[in-house]
Design an enzyme around this catalytic site. Structure first.
Site, mmCIF file in Angstrom:
data_model
loop_
_atom_site.group_PDB
_atom_site.id
_atom_site.type_symbol
_atom_site.label_atom_id
_atom_site.label_comp_id
_atom_site.label_asym_id
_atom_site.label_seq_id
_atom_site.Cartn_x
_atom_site.Cartn_y
_atom_site.Cartn_z
ATOM 1 N N GLU A 80 -10.882 0.608 2.093
ATOM 2 C CA GLU A 80 -9.863 0.786 1.072
ATOM 3 C C GLU A 80 -10.319 0.065 -0.196
ATOM 4 O OE1 GLU A 80 -5.036 0.037 0.610
ATOM 5 O OE2 GLU A 80 -6.230 -1.311 1.866
ATOM 6 N N LYS A 179 -1.252 6.810 1.236
ATOM 7 C CA LYS A 179 -0.765 5.600 1.912
ATOM 8 C C LYS A 179 0.749 5.492 1.768
ATOM 9 C CE LYS A 179 -1.617 0.588 2.101
ATOM 10 N NZ LYS A 179 -2.352 -0.525 1.443
ATOM 11 N N CYS A 212 -4.821 0.559 6.003
ATOM 12 C CA CYS A 212 -4.526 -0.876 5.934
ATOM 13 C C CYS A 212 -3.146 -1.242 6.467
ATOM 14 C CB CYS A 212 -4.711 -1.376 4.499
ATOM 15 S SG CYS A 212 -4.884 -3.176 4.366
#
Length: 500
Positions: A80, A179, A212
């Protein structure tokens, strides 16, 4: 240019895997990248200047991709923020963004780069995938225009998303994931309105993609595994380790084991921000990992994995409170004391002998520990801790945690602070708790921030994390890290972020 390090044993292993492997297995690669960061500015740079920085980072990633492909890797995951970093406001990141179309358009940017406007980053990634016959997973930024007919449209007339893209071995855009659970400092991006369950099929298994902080959520992380039956999860991450309990490698490997899938996790590498910790994990074992706070170099990791691990073993269903609820709380004859770990207020009790039985409780959670030390040192102090509550800093999420950990010094006020080495060794241990969730992630970290090998411990079906084999282990921290999803606020990452 940052150097690439590739262990000789891993090279030899991959050559062997190439010779005997089939599509029942595949070679996975992850690259921990020391990102070249932009200068912090209050006004946006030009598109040309942004592309110059992007290409410096992709030059390094290209070397890792080519090396991985030469060693037989079928897929590589990069971190990321790996292409331009994270030092941005909403305005200053804009020159770095591209319009990323829905993969259903069946697009190979390497062959048709102008089909969706100016997309040099997608073109270069596509060509790298195509020319090296490898799947590439990268994290970039997507921009989508909107107008006043959309009541949620930002004032600047566009949405900006933290986005993973996947290009297949022909260079085709195969997957796009926005995300969903932004980490609170990500002010440069918008929250997607809806969660996406992004998966794609390959000759070597079905893959799910998220990013993440998403791994901390039920949606999409748990949902994509439960509802779509993926074999492997791809996790670009920019994870800064908050020791002692929330370090990347222990948590990601525990998640792979608990969820019964392979996890390919690629972290950024920035020691000043405590960012390191990448790995390739199967449900049975940690295949390879990298944790390095000493150097500033990137690291390429490769390992062979089963393409469809669910066909070989299903994780045993663990009743995480079964044993603990049968135990009468042990009395140590001493008072518990408070302490903090990552701003969470734990209840601690001190271990006072080389062997013993201890209990510490907080709210509904009681944690039980039985242990025996083979080497006990007077200058090292250990505590048993419990936390049952809502974490409220840089996001809100409900936790139940039982932990054995070494204090930073003999002063009890340092219990919960990061510590790097331990000389006290435990040859027997059993840790359990009265959890109200089935999502518990066990971890054991040894001196030097190394993971304990699987042959030295086991998780019993009645919810005990216990030793086996009798090998003395210099434990820094041992934890049963529980997530109580049903007690979370509506979405992770939108907490107050105030120090409590």
């Amino acid at each position: 240019m940052a150097s690439l390090h590739f262990p000789q044993w891993a090279v030899s292993f991959v050559f062997f895997a190439q010779a005997v492997g089939s599509m029942d297995t595949f070679i996975a690669a992850v690259y921990e990248h020391a990102v070249i960061l932009p200068n912090k500015t209050e006004s946006p740079v030009s598109t040309e200047e942004a592309l110059l920085l992007i290409n410096k980072n992709i030059d390094i990633l290209e070397s890792a991709i080519k090396l991985a492909a030469r060693q037989g890797a079928h897929i590589i995951v990069t971190p990321e923020d790996g292409i331009y970093g994270w030092i941005f406001t909403r305005e200053t990141i804009y020159p770095y963004l591209e319009d990323i179309p829905d993969p259903e358009v069946n697009w190979i940017p390497c062959r048709d780069p102008r089909r969706f406007g100016y997309t040099p980053v997608q073109e270069r990634l596509s060509c790298l995938a195509k020319e090296n016959s490898i799947y590439i997973v990268a994290n970039i930024g997507d921009k989508k225009p909107c107008n006043a007919t959309d009541p949620h449209c930002p004032p600047d007339g566009r949405y900006q998303y933290n986005t993973n893209v996947v290009f297949d071995s022909k260079g085709r855009l195969t997957a796009r994931y926005h995300k969903y659970n932004l980490f609170e400092p990500e002010i440069q991006f918008d929250f997607p309105k809806d969660s996406e369950l992004v998966t794609f099929d390959t000759p070597f298994g079905k893959f799910g993609v998220f990013t993440c902080f998403d791994i901390f959520s039920y949606d999409p992380a748990v949902v994509v595994v439960k509802d779509t039956q993926v074999d492997s999860v791809l996790l670009p991450t920019a994870w800064y380790n908050t020791l002692p309990l929330l370090s990347a490698v222990p948590f990601h490997s525990a998640w792979a084991r608990a969820m019964g899938v392979n996890v390919l996790a690629a972290n950024t590498h920035n020691t000043s921000m405590h960012m390191t910790g990448s790995g390739i994990y199967s449900p049975e074992a940690v295949r390879v990992y990298h944790y390095d706070m000493e150097t500033e170099s990137g690291q390429l990791l490769l390992s062979e994995l089963r393409s469809r691990p669910r066909q070989h073993a299903t994780p045993a269903e663990v009743n995480w409170s079964a044993y603990a609820r049968t135990v009468k709380p042990f009395s140590s004859g001493q008072a518990d004391f408070p302490g903090k770990i990552y701003f969470d207020k734990f209840s601690f009790t001190k271990l006072t002998g080389s062997a013993g039985n201890y209990t510490v409780c907080q709210k509904d959670l009681c944690c039980h520990l039985t242990y025996k030390m083979s080497e006990s040192r007077m200058d090292e102090v250990y505590v048993l801790g419990a936390f049952d509550g809502l974490h409220t800093v840089e996001g809100q999420y409900y936790l139940q945690i039982c932990t054995l950990l070494k204090c930073q010094t003999t002063n009890s006020r340092t219990c919960g602070e990061p510590v790097g080495s331990a000389f006290t060794k435990f040859e027997e241990f059993s840790l359990s708790g009265t959890f109200r969730t089935k999502y518990v992630f066990p971890q054991i970290v040894l001196s030097g921030s190394q993971l304990a090998l699987e042959r030295y411990y086991e998780v019993s079906r009645d919810g005990r994390l216990r030793s086996r084999g009798g090998a003395p282990l210099p434990i820094l921290v041992m934890a049963l890290y529980g997530r109580v999803f049903e007690r979370d606020p509506p979405r992770l990452g939108q907490g107050p972020g105030k120090l409590q």
